[in-house]
Design a protein around this motif. Sequence first.
Motif, PDB file in Angstrom:
ATOM      1  N   ILE A   1      87.664  13.389 -69.408  1.00 61.34           N
ATOM      2  CA  ILE A   1      86.624  12.861 -70.433  1.00 61.34           C
ATOM      3  C   ILE A   1      85.312  13.213 -69.818  1.00 61.34           C
ATOM      4  O   ILE A   1      84.705  14.310 -70.194  1.00 61.34           O
ATOM      5  CB  ILE A   1      86.620  11.276 -70.611  1.00 61.34           C
ATOM      6  N   SER A   2      84.817  12.647 -68.677  1.00 59.95           N
ATOM      7  CA  SER A   2      83.426  13.049 -68.308  1.00 59.95           C
ATOM      8  C   SER A   2      83.122  11.864 -67.135  1.00 59.95           C
ATOM      9  O   SER A   2      83.532  10.986 -67.143  1.00 59.95           O
ATOM     10  CB  SER A   2      82.272  12.901 -69.287  1.00 59.95           C
ATOM     11  N   PRO A   3      82.296  12.317 -66.283  1.00 63.68           N
ATOM     12  CA  PRO A   3      81.834  11.666 -65.221  1.00 63.68           C
ATOM     13  C   PRO A   3      81.110  10.281 -65.738  1.00 63.68           C
ATOM     14  O   PRO A   3      81.124   9.453 -65.173  1.00 63.68           O
ATOM     15  CB  PRO A   3      80.928  12.517 -64.491  1.00 63.68           C
ATOM     16  N   GLU A   4      80.240  10.613 -66.595  1.00 62.21           N
ATOM     17  CA  GLU A   4      79.514   9.436 -67.312  1.00 62.21           C
ATOM     18  C   GLU A   4      80.404   8.208 -67.735  1.00 62.21           C
ATOM     19  O   GLU A   4      80.166   7.279 -67.683  1.00 62.21           O
ATOM     20  CB  GLU A   4      78.516   9.969 -68.282  1.00 62.21           C
ATOM     21  N   VAL A   5      81.487   8.803 -68.402  1.00 60.55           N
ATOM     22  CA  VAL A   5      82.350   7.789 -69.000  1.00 60.55           C
ATOM     23  C   VAL A   5      83.161   7.171 -67.807  1.00 60.55           C
ATOM     24  O   VAL A   5      83.386   5.874 -67.944  1.00 60.55           O
ATOM     25  CB  VAL A   5      83.645   8.411 -70.015  1.00 60.55           C
ATOM     26  N   ALA A   6      83.564   7.887 -66.807  1.00 62.17           N
ATOM     27  CA  ALA A   6      84.273   7.425 -65.630  1.00 62.17           C
ATOM     28  C   ALA A   6      83.282   6.230 -65.017  1.00 62.17           C
ATOM     29  O   ALA A   6      83.700   5.195 -64.511  1.00 62.17           O
ATOM     30  CB  ALA A   6      84.633   8.145 -64.737  1.00 62.17           C
ATOM     31  N   ASP A   7      82.115   6.461 -64.909  1.00 62.87           N
ATOM     32  CA  ASP A   7      81.120   5.523 -64.435  1.00 62.87           C
ATOM     33  C   ASP A   7      80.935   4.704 -65.257  1.00 62.87           C
ATOM     34  O   ASP A   7      80.584   3.153 -64.603  1.00 62.87           O
ATOM     35  CB  ASP A   7      79.620   6.452 -63.955  1.00 62.87           C
ATOM     36  N   GLN A   8      80.804   4.560 -66.557  1.00 61.71           N
ATOM     37  CA  GLN A   8      80.703   3.330 -67.614  1.00 61.71           C
ATOM     38  C   GLN A   8      82.108   2.462 -67.390  1.00 61.71           C
ATOM     39  O   GLN A   8      81.850   1.177 -67.507  1.00 61.71           O
ATOM     40  CB  GLN A   8      80.415   4.024 -68.993  1.00 61.71           C
ATOM     41  N   VAL A   9      83.094   2.703 -67.403  1.00 64.02           N
ATOM     42  CA  VAL A   9      84.312   2.224 -67.199  1.00 64.02           C
ATOM     43  C   VAL A   9      84.225   1.423 -65.943  1.00 64.02           C
ATOM     44  O   VAL A   9      84.467   0.285 -65.822  1.00 64.02           O
ATOM     45  CB  VAL A   9      85.373   3.138 -67.473  1.00 64.02           C
ATOM     46  N   GLY A  10      84.164   2.080 -64.866  1.00 60.67           N
ATOM     47  CA  GLY A  10      83.960   1.739 -63.493  1.00 60.67           C
ATOM     48  C   GLY A  10      85.435   1.550 -62.960  1.00 60.67           C
ATOM     49  O   GLY A  10      85.959   2.361 -63.339  1.00 60.67           O
ATOM     50  N   LYS A  11      85.542   0.799 -61.840  1.00 66.70           N
ATOM     51  CA  LYS A  11      86.572   0.754 -61.093  1.00 66.70           C
ATOM     52  C   LYS A  11      87.794   0.531 -61.824  1.00 66.70           C
ATOM     53  O   LYS A  11      87.909  -0.462 -62.857  1.00 66.70           O
ATOM     54  CB  LYS A  11      86.638  -0.046 -59.987  1.00 66.70           C
ATOM     55  N   VAL A  12      89.024   1.273 -61.733  1.00 63.42           N
ATOM     56  CA  VAL A  12      90.346   1.138 -62.581  1.00 63.42           C
ATOM     57  C   VAL A  12      91.417   0.861 -61.308  1.00 63.42           C
ATOM     58  O   VAL A  12      91.493   1.360 -60.573  1.00 63.42           O
ATOM     59  CB  VAL A  12      90.693   2.498 -63.300  1.00 63.42           C
ATOM     60  N   TRP A  13      92.013  -0.370 -61.762  1.00 63.58           N
ATOM     61  CA  TRP A  13      92.916  -0.695 -60.883  1.00 63.58           C
ATOM     62  C   TRP A  13      92.405  -1.933 -59.631  1.00 63.58           C
ATOM     63  O   TRP A  13      91.207  -1.676 -59.400  1.00 63.58           O
ATOM     64  CB  TRP A  13      93.896   0.275 -60.285  1.00 63.58           C
ATOM     65  N   GLY A  14      93.421  -2.400 -58.999  1.00 68.64           N
ATOM     66  CA  GLY A  14      92.756  -3.113 -57.966  1.00 68.64           C
ATOM     67  C   GLY A  14      92.179  -4.537 -58.395  1.00 68.64           C
ATOM     68  O   GLY A  14      91.934  -4.765 -59.697  1.00 68.64           O
ATOM     69  N   LEU A  15      92.140  -5.469 -57.731  1.00 69.99           N
ATOM     70  CA  LEU A  15      91.800  -6.897 -57.851  1.00 69.99           C
ATOM     71  C   LEU A  15      90.591  -7.527 -57.201  1.00 69.99           C
ATOM     72  O   LEU A  15      90.085  -8.400 -57.774  1.00 69.99           O
ATOM     73  CB  LEU A  15      92.977  -7.797 -57.353  1.00 69.99           C
ATOM     74  N   GLY A  16      90.074  -6.404 -56.613  1.00 68.43           N
ATOM     75  CA  GLY A  16      88.910  -6.967 -55.646  1.00 68.43           C
ATOM     76  C   GLY A  16      89.219  -7.783 -54.537  1.00 68.43           C
ATOM     77  O   GLY A  16      88.640  -8.775 -54.287  1.00 68.43           O
ATOM     78  N   SER A  17      90.482  -7.456 -53.944  1.00 73.11           N
ATOM     79  CA  SER A  17      90.974  -8.099 -52.726  1.00 73.11           C
ATOM     80  C   SER A  17      90.357  -8.054 -51.284  1.00 73.11           C
ATOM     81  O   SER A  17      90.468  -8.749 -50.398  1.00 73.11           O
ATOM     82  CB  SER A  17      92.588  -7.730 -52.757  1.00 73.11           C
ATOM     83  N   GLY A  18      89.346  -7.123 -51.460  1.00 69.39           N
ATOM     84  CA  GLY A  18      88.794  -6.899 -50.154  1.00 69.39           C
ATOM     85  C   GLY A  18      89.346  -6.022 -49.060  1.00 69.39           C
ATOM     86  O   GLY A  18      89.048  -6.158 -47.950  1.00 69.39           O
ATOM     87  N   THR A  19      90.308  -5.438 -49.525  1.00 69.84           N
ATOM     88  CA  THR A  19      90.915  -4.513 -48.547  1.00 69.84           C
ATOM     89  C   THR A  19      90.083  -3.117 -48.575  1.00 69.84           C
ATOM     90  O   THR A  19      89.469  -2.933 -49.247  1.00 69.84           O
ATOM     91  CB  THR A  19      92.606  -4.350 -48.736  1.00 69.84           C
ATOM     92  N   ILE A  20      90.683  -2.095 -47.667  1.00 71.75           N
ATOM     93  CA  ILE A  20      89.959  -0.913 -47.559  1.00 71.75           C
ATOM     94  C   ILE A  20      89.889  -0.065 -48.818  1.00 71.75           C
ATOM     95  O   ILE A  20      88.812   0.063 -48.894  1.00 71.75           O
ATOM     96  CB  ILE A  20      90.727  -0.088 -46.433  1.00 71.75           C
ATOM     97  N   LYS A  21      90.913  -0.041 -49.406  1.00 69.59           N
ATOM     98  CA  LYS A  21      90.757   0.819 -50.900  1.00 69.59           C
ATOM     99  C   LYS A  21      90.673  -0.151 -52.104  1.00 69.59           C
ATOM    100  O   LYS A  21      90.587   0.412 -53.127  1.00 69.59           O
ATOM    101  CB  LYS A  21      91.979   1.529 -51.188  1.00 69.59           C
ATOM    102  N   ASP A  22      90.342  -1.438 -51.876  1.00 69.40           N
ATOM    103  CA  ASP A  22      90.164  -2.420 -52.903  1.00 69.40           C
ATOM    104  C   ASP A  22      88.958  -3.342 -52.785  1.00 69.40           C
ATOM    105  O   ASP A  22      89.393  -4.498 -52.436  1.00 69.40           O
ATOM    106  CB  ASP A  22      91.439  -3.197 -53.219  1.00 69.40           C
ATOM    107  N   THR A  23      87.868  -2.885 -52.549  1.00 63.68           N
ATOM    108  CA  THR A  23      86.874  -3.573 -52.138  1.00 63.68           C
ATOM    109  C   THR A  23      86.379  -4.543 -53.344  1.00 63.68           C
ATOM    110  O   THR A  23      86.691  -4.502 -54.315  1.00 63.68           O
ATOM    111  CB  THR A  23      85.355  -2.705 -51.859  1.00 63.68           C
ATOM    112  N   GLY A  24      85.756  -5.835 -52.887  1.00 64.43           N
ATOM    113  CA  GLY A  24      85.617  -6.865 -53.860  1.00 64.43           C
ATOM    114  C   GLY A  24      84.439  -6.566 -54.749  1.00 64.43           C
ATOM    115  O   GLY A  24      84.071  -5.108 -54.816  1.00 64.43           O
ATOM    116  N   PRO A  25      83.870  -7.186 -55.728  1.00 65.94           N
ATOM    117  CA  PRO A  25      84.271  -8.587 -55.670  1.00 65.94           C
ATOM    118  C   PRO A  25      85.505  -9.210 -56.425  1.00 65.94           C
ATOM    119  O   PRO A  25      86.065  -8.271 -57.219  1.00 65.94           O
ATOM    120  CB  PRO A  25      82.982  -9.317 -56.524  1.00 65.94           C
ATOM    121  N   TRP A  26      86.138 -10.178 -56.042  1.00 65.17           N
ATOM    122  CA  TRP A  26      87.294 -10.667 -56.567  1.00 65.17           C
ATOM    123  C   TRP A  26      87.175 -10.644 -58.164  1.00 65.17           C
ATOM    124  O   TRP A  26      86.212 -11.227 -58.713  1.00 65.17           O
ATOM    125  CB  TRP A  26      87.860 -11.975 -56.090  1.00 65.17           C
TER     126      TRP A  26
END
Length: 152
Positions: free
Chosen positions: A69-94
């Motif tokens: 789509i576009s970098p702007e749309v990706a940034d507007q959506v924000g992180k996809v996937w993950g729970l915010g568990s605080g692990t290396i590839k899933d930074t918080g917040p919860w």
Amino acid sequence: YVRRGSGYYIDVGASELVANGSVQLRAGVGIAHLNKESVTLTDGAELPCDVLVYATGYGSMNSWLADLISPEVADQVGKVWGLGSGTIKDTGPWEGELRNLWKPTSVEGLWIMGGNLHQARHYSLCLALQLKARLEGVPTPVFAQAPVHHTR
């Protein structure tokens, strides 16, 4: 998987369908343009389609959104996937539930489906019911959209 909601693949028959030719794939080309009833590839081929499955494989869904789509749309959506568990590839917040999957995103009309076959079978019904309700004008309130903490 329990901490990040990702990290494995169980073949339940799809790999065989690809191997025996029942499911056809196109690799080595990109999507140049989405048309009303077809898709135009970067090699110039135009393929008719009712449904486009953009099978990205393993990688950041945010990167795929930026490419598709576009970098702007990706940034507007924000992180996809993950729970915010605080692990290396899933930074918080919860956040308490998977980010931006199977529910409305902060981009009007953009819904994201992801996961393995089991998740797709289970959550596709939830997603379809939400979309159908909206198309029929049935109020379907959701909890407030989570703020965007992470971009690509």
